[in-house]
Design an enzyme around this catalytic site. Sequence first.
Site, PDB file in Angstrom:
ATOM      1  N   LYS A  77       0.614  -1.363   0.019  1.00  0.00           N
ATOM      2  CA  LYS A  77      -0.109   0.089  -0.184  1.00  0.00           C
ATOM      3  C   LYS A  77       0.548   1.315   0.042  1.00  0.00           C
ATOM      4  O   LYS A  77       0.368   2.229  -0.646  1.00  0.00           O
ATOM      5  CB  LYS A  77      -0.752   0.062   1.095  1.00  0.00           C
ATOM      6  CG  LYS A  77      -0.334   0.267   2.516  1.00  0.00           C
ATOM      7  CD  LYS A  77      -1.396   0.214   3.434  1.00  0.00           C
ATOM      8  CE  LYS A  77      -0.767   0.454   4.945  1.00  0.00           C
ATOM      9  NZ  LYS A  77      -0.164   1.549   5.160  1.00  0.00           N
ATOM     10  N   THR A  78       2.044   1.219   0.647  1.00  0.00           N
ATOM     11  CA  THR A  78       2.767   2.439   0.722  1.00  0.00           C
ATOM     12  C   THR A  78       3.595   2.729  -0.741  1.00  0.00           C
ATOM     13  O   THR A  78       3.567   3.867  -1.229  1.00  0.00           O
ATOM     14  CB  THR A  78       4.233   2.246   1.783  1.00  0.00           C
ATOM     15  OG1 THR A  78       3.566   2.026   3.103  1.00  0.00           O
ATOM     16  CG2 THR A  78       5.038   3.552   1.887  1.00  0.00           C
ATOM     17  N   ASP A 138      -4.206   7.460   5.223  1.00  0.00           N
ATOM     18  CA  ASP A 138      -3.482   6.074   5.223  1.00  0.00           C
ATOM     19  C   ASP A 138      -4.190   5.228   6.502  1.00  0.00           C
ATOM     20  O   ASP A 138      -4.557   6.141   7.423  1.00  0.00           O
ATOM     21  CB  ASP A 138      -1.942   5.985   5.524  1.00  0.00           C
ATOM     22  CG  ASP A 138      -1.246   4.891   5.434  1.00  0.00           C
ATOM     23  OD1 ASP A 138      -1.860   3.601   5.092  1.00  0.00           O
ATOM     24  OD2 ASP A 138      -0.163   4.714   5.738  1.00  0.00           O
ATOM     25  N   GLU A 139      -4.186   4.072   6.614  1.00  0.00           N
ATOM     26  CA  GLU A 139      -4.822   3.300   7.665  1.00  0.00           C
ATOM     27  C   GLU A 139      -6.120   3.989   7.894  1.00  0.00           C
ATOM     28  O   GLU A 139      -6.791   4.015   9.150  1.00  0.00           O
ATOM     29  CB  GLU A 139      -4.031   3.393   9.074  1.00  0.00           C
ATOM     30  CG  GLU A 139      -2.658   3.012   8.597  1.00  0.00           C
ATOM     31  CD  GLU A 139      -2.327   1.587   8.657  1.00  0.00           C
ATOM     32  OE1 GLU A 139      -3.392   0.719   8.796  1.00  0.00           O
ATOM     33  OE2 GLU A 139      -1.214   1.064   8.642  1.00  0.00           O
ATOM     34  N   GLN A 191      -7.752  -5.324   9.744  1.00  0.00           N
ATOM     35  CA  GLN A 191      -6.549  -4.724  10.560  1.00  0.00           C
ATOM     36  C   GLN A 191      -7.096  -3.267  11.515  1.00  0.00           C
ATOM     37  O   GLN A 191      -6.158  -2.736  12.205  1.00  0.00           O
ATOM     38  CB  GLN A 191      -5.276  -4.046   9.906  1.00  0.00           C
ATOM     39  CG  GLN A 191      -4.597  -5.245   9.430  1.00  0.00           C
ATOM     40  CD  GLN A 191      -3.406  -5.008   8.545  1.00  0.00           C
ATOM     41  OE1 GLN A 191      -2.342  -4.752   9.355  1.00  0.00           O
ATOM     42  NE2 GLN A 191      -3.212  -4.900   7.279  1.00  0.00           N
ATOM     43  N   ARG A 208       2.571 -10.016  10.829  1.00  0.00           N
ATOM     44  CA  ARG A 208       3.857  -9.020  11.044  1.00  0.00           C
ATOM     45  C   ARG A 208       5.088 -10.289  10.549  1.00  0.00           C
ATOM     46  O   ARG A 208       6.196  -9.664  10.374  1.00  0.00           O
ATOM     47  CB  ARG A 208       4.239  -8.929  12.363  1.00  0.00           C
ATOM     48  CG  ARG A 208       3.193  -7.860  13.326  1.00  0.00           C
ATOM     49  CD  ARG A 208       2.835  -6.931  12.457  1.00  0.00           C
ATOM     50  NE  ARG A 208       1.714  -6.882  11.590  1.00  0.00           N
ATOM     51  CZ  ARG A 208       1.482  -6.044  10.523  1.00  0.00           C
ATOM     52  NH1 ARG A 208       2.133  -5.250  10.229  1.00  0.00           N
ATOM     53  NH2 ARG A 208       0.179  -6.480   9.873  1.00  0.00           N
TER      54      ARG A 208
END
Length: 600
Positions: free
Chosen positions: A32-33, A200-201, A229, A566
Site C-alpha cells: 500500500k505504501t 492512510d490506515e 486490521q 507481522r
Amino acid sequence: MQLLNGLNANQKQAVVSDSRTILCLAGAGSGKTTVLTRRIAHLFDNRIGTSNMLALTFTRLAGMEMKERVIKLIGEQEGKKLFCNTFHAFAVQVLKEWGHRIGIEKNFSIYDQEDRESILTVILKELGAKTTLKKVFDAFESTPNIRSDEYRVINEYFWKLRQNNAVDLDRLIHKVVELWKAVPESLHYYRQMYSHVFVDEFQDTNDEQMEMFRLLAPAYLFVVGDDFQAIYGWRGAKVEYILNFPSEYPGCETVKLEDNYRSTNEIVTAANNLISYNINQSEKKLIAHKEGPKISVFETGDERTEHEEVLNKIRLLQSEGVALKDIAVLSRTNMQLTRMQSQLDRGGVANIALGRNDIMKNRDIRSIVAWLQVIFNQKDGMALKRALGYPVPFLSENEQKVLKLEAAKREKTELETLKLLDFKQADRFFALGSMIFETASECGVSELILYAAEIMGVIKEYEEQGLQNRLHVLQTGIEYIRSWEESKRNMGEDNSVTAFLSWLKYRDIQEKLIEEKDAVKLMTMHGAKGLEFPVVFLIDLVEDTFPSKRGDLEEERRLAYVGITRAKEKLFLSHSKSKQDWNGSPVFATKSRFLDEILN
C-alpha cells in the site's frame, strides 16, 4: 511508464485511476505504501503540485517512509513540499496558524495522558470532589451530568487548559473541527490549499477525524486501509467508516490489493483461516507469493516453562545465523511482556521492550524540556512548577504556596507574579531562562538542551561526582533529539524548539524504540502494527488473555491477524496449561480458540 514498473494490475489501477474518490482496500503486505507514493508521483507528473496534496497517516514513521519514497520519485525540491504526517501533526499546524481565532495562542502547550492525570489529581483535591480519577476519565468519554462532581472536575480542567494556553492531546482534532465551524474563513483556506487528500490506515478513523474529512470535503479523496486490521475500537476508531465508505461516497471506485509480498504461504494461510471467522468485514483474501516452513505451535505446563521454551528457540535461531534484531516476541498485554523480558534477561539474551525505558522520561531531559516549555509558553503553569524544581528547588514550599495565592489574587499567571515577588532565588531562575532564550535562536534543539545542562551546572556536577550513568543517559537523550532534527531537515519540515515540544507529546510509541542494537524486540500486538520481522513469536495464547475477556471478539481476532501478518518467514505460536493471575497465583488455562481457527 517507469512509475508502473513492478506493479500488479490492481496496484496500477490504484495509481493511475482518474476517479475523484477512491477506496483502496489493501491487505497486509500488499504494497500500500508503494501505491500511495506512486499515486502521489503520478499526480505530480500530471501537474498537481505537492503543496496541494495532504497525506495523513496514523504514525510519524509511516509518514516519514512515505515522504522519503516520494522524494526519491519526484526529487527533493518538490517532495519536501508535501505534507505527509500524522493527524495530530496536521492539527498542530492548523492551530498554530489559526488557533488565535478561538483563543489558542501560537505557542500553546500540549498536555498528554500523564499531564491530564496530574492536573486532575490536583483538581480533585482542591475541589474536594466526591469522585475518583477513574470516574472522571470515564466521564470524558461521555456527557457527564452537569450537576455531577465529574462535570465540575472536567470543567475546571478545561478552564486550567485555557489558563495555561494548553490543548489536551486527545482534543487536538476536536479543536480543529471547532475552529473550522467557528471560523469559516479558516476552513476555506485549507479547502483552497488541499485539492487532493490521502488518508492512510483509514480503518482506524474515529468520529472527529471523519468529521474533519467531511468539513474539508476535498475535490479528490484517496483512502487506503484494511478493515481486517482495525484494532483501535477501544479508543474510538470505527471500522464501519471503511466498511460503509462506498455508501457515504456514492460512485467511489474500490480497488482491492490482495497479493501479499511479505509473508510465506503458510503464514498467509493461517491469517486467512483466522479472519474468515469474522462476520463484519469486507470480502477479500490474501494471496501469497512464496513458500516457507510450517508454523510452529507448542504447549507447555505453565507460563514460566513457556517463556523458557521461547528463550531456547531464540537461542537455536541465533545458532542458525538469525540476528536477534530480526526476532519479535508479541503478546496481548504488557504483563506477559514483563515476564518474558525477565526470562530473556536471565538467559543473557539482549532485548528491547517497546514503549519502556523511554529516554525522554529521564529526569534531566524532562526538566530541561519544562524550562523550554516555560520560555516558549509563559502561561504554562504546569511546566513552570517542574522548571522551578530543577536542577535545585528555586522556591521553598512556603514560597510556592505564596506564589499560587498571589497569582490568583492578582489574576496573573504564576510566571508574571513571580517577577513581582521578592523571592531570593527568583533572579537566578530568570537569569538562566534569559540565557537559554537568547541561545535558542542560534542553535538547534539538541544543542540548546546540552547548553542548558551546562549552564545549570548539571554536567559539571555529574562529572565531579563520577555519575557516568547519568551523563550517558543525558547524552543518549540528546542524540535521540539530534536524530529527530536530522529527520525533520531531510523531510524539509520544521525542526524548531516549538515543533519539538509539540512532537514530544504526540510522537508514536514506535518512535520510542530508538536503539538499533542487535536485540530481540518485545512489544504488544498493538505496538507491532505497521512493523514486520523475519521471525515472530506470539506468546500466551490462552482464553481470557487472548482473546481478552474484556475485548470485542471480532476486534480481538483482527488483533491476532495483525500479529500473524507481522511475520515474514517464521511464525511460532505458544500457550500453556496454566497461567498466573493478577496476584501471581497459578490458575488453569484453556488454549485460545484462535489456535484452532488458525490451524483449521
